[in-house]
Every structure is written in structure tokens, then in C-alpha cells.
Scaffold this active site. Structure first.
Site, PDB file in Angstrom:
ATOM      1  N   HIS A   1      49.358 -25.102  17.473  1.00 35.15           N
ATOM      2  CA  HIS A   1      49.968 -26.338  16.964  1.00 35.15           C
ATOM      3  C   HIS A   1      49.736 -26.503  15.467  1.00 35.15           C
ATOM      4  O   HIS A   1      49.865 -27.597  14.930  1.00 35.15           O
ATOM      5  CB  HIS A   1      49.411 -27.555  17.716  1.00 35.15           C
ATOM      6  CG  HIS A   1      49.407 -27.388  19.202  1.00 35.15           C
ATOM      7  ND1 HIS A   1      48.294 -27.007  19.900  1.00 35.15           N
ATOM      8  CD2 HIS A   1      50.406 -27.503  20.104  1.00 35.15           C
ATOM      9  CE1 HIS A   1      48.593 -26.907  21.187  1.00 35.15           C
ATOM     10  NE2 HIS A   1      49.851 -27.199  21.341  1.00 35.15           N
TER      11      HIS A   1
HETATM   12  S1  FES Z   1      46.205 -26.672  16.979  1.00 34.60           S
HETATM   13 FE1  FES Z   1      46.363 -27.134  19.078  1.00 34.60          FE
HETATM   14  S2  FES Z   1      44.982 -25.755  19.999  1.00 34.60           S
HETATM   15 FE2  FES Z   1      44.799 -25.349  17.875  1.00 34.60          FE
END
Ligand code: FES
Length: 197
Positions: free
Chosen positions: A154
């Protein structure tokens, strides 16, 4: 440069176990099997792990395993250490105020020795393992980038001390496990002067 599990150490352990097996078999097989069981249990329960850093070059990262988790040791260059100062305005918890490290790592470098940092390689958002991006300039990570870790799940970003950037999903810095130098070239992860973690 190697950034995989420390296979040389594993080989050493395997060879040592094999040699012990040979000796045990020469006497009686039963005591050998019995004597190995506690060790295997201890490993599964999270016994401390020794990491040999004697062959690490500046800028290199090595990975070991402790309690089923990846543990990274990074030997930072002088340029990378300077980058830790430059990046402070972009960080959420630059002074390590949240309890994600033992007290001896609550400093600017999050480490016992400036050069070497020990991190649990698991993103503090939802648990992916971030990618090592040691380059001081990386066009895809912003002009402020001074080396660190990028989580592909993410998009969270961490610097080379495991400190999380502002404005990313991960809420905290990467965890620093309890550890200590047991010699100039060996780090013990999972225990320190206060005992086993
Ligand atoms: S940014 Fe979501 S698990 Fe690393």
C-alpha cells in the site's frame, strides 16, 4: 551484495548438526534424538539468533529469521547516515517516541552502533515485507528519498532507520527487536543485557 537469509550460517548449523549426529550414532541413537528435541523446541519458541556481520560491506543488508519473522541488519554508509538527518522533516515519529524499540535504540540512528541497525522486516500497516531501496536518490520515491524501505502492498515508506514517513498507511516505525553485540562481528537477536526477549 546479498539480501537473502544468511545461508552460510544455516549451512554451518546443518554441518554441525550432522557431525553431532555422527558422534551420537556411534554410541546410541536414542540419547541423540532426545537431546536434539529441546533445541528444536527452543528454536520454534523463539530462541535468540546469532547473526554474523563480519563480512558485511557498507550499504549491505542481510536477512535472518527470528520467531518466524525476517530480521534485517543493515550496515549503513556515511552518506546514508547523513541522509537520516536530512529526512527528519518527512517523518511521522523521527525521535522514536512510540515504543517500537528498546531504550538503547531511542536515538537518531535507532541503533547501538551508528553503522548497524537491526529491524524486524514487517510493515507496521498490515504486515507485508517492505522492499530494500538503499539508493540515496530514487526518482520514483520522491526527491527527499535518502534510502530506505518501500512497502509494495500500500505504498508505505521507511527510512534506513526504519522510521515511517508522514502520509503513508503504516502508523509506526519498524520494530527494532531486543539485541546486543556479543562480539565485534556477531549480533544476538532476541536477547540483550536484560535477558531473553
Ligand atoms: S503499506 Fe500496507 S502492509 Fe505495508
Amino acid at each position: 551484495m546479498s539480501d537473502g537469509v544468511d545461508h552460510s550460517k544455516r549451512r554451518t548449523l546443518t554441518i554441525a548438526a550432522g557431525a553431532a549426529g555422527g558422534v551420537g550414532a556411534a554410541f546410541t541413537a536414542v540419547p541423540f534424538v532426545a537431546s536434539m528435541l529441546p533445541s528444536a523446541k527452543a528454536q520454534a519458541a523463539g530462541a535468540p539468533v546469532e547473526i554474523d556481520i563480519s563480512r558485511m560491506e557498507p550499504g549491505q543488508r542481510i536477512t535472518a529469521e527470528w520467531r518466524g519473522k525476517p530480521v534485517w541488519v543493515i550496515r549503513r554508509t556515511k552518506e546514508q547516515l547523513k541522509g537520516l538527518d536530512d529526512i527528519v522533516p518527512y517523518l511521522r515519529d523521527p525521535n522514536s517516541e512510540l515504543p517500537m524499540q528498546p531504550d538503547y535504540a531511542e536515538n537518531a540512528y535507532r541503533s547501538i552502533r551508528e553503522e548497524f541497525v537491526v529491524l524486524v522486516g514487517i510493515c507496521t500497516h498490515l504486515g507485508c515485507s517492505p522492499t530494500f531501496r538503499p539508493e540515496v536518490i530514487a526518482a520514483d520515491l520522491g526527491e527527499e528519498w535518502r534510502g530506505g524501505f518501500f512497502c509494495p502492498c500500500h505504498g508505505s515508506k521507511f527510512d534506513l532507520a526504519g522510521r515511517v514517513f508522514n502520509g503513508v498507511p503504516a502508523p509506526k516505525n519498524l520494530e527494532i527487536p531486543r539485541h546486543k553485540f556479543i562480539s565485534d562481528t556477531v549480533i544476538l537477536v532476541g536477547a540483550d543485557d536484560q535477558g531473553v526477549a
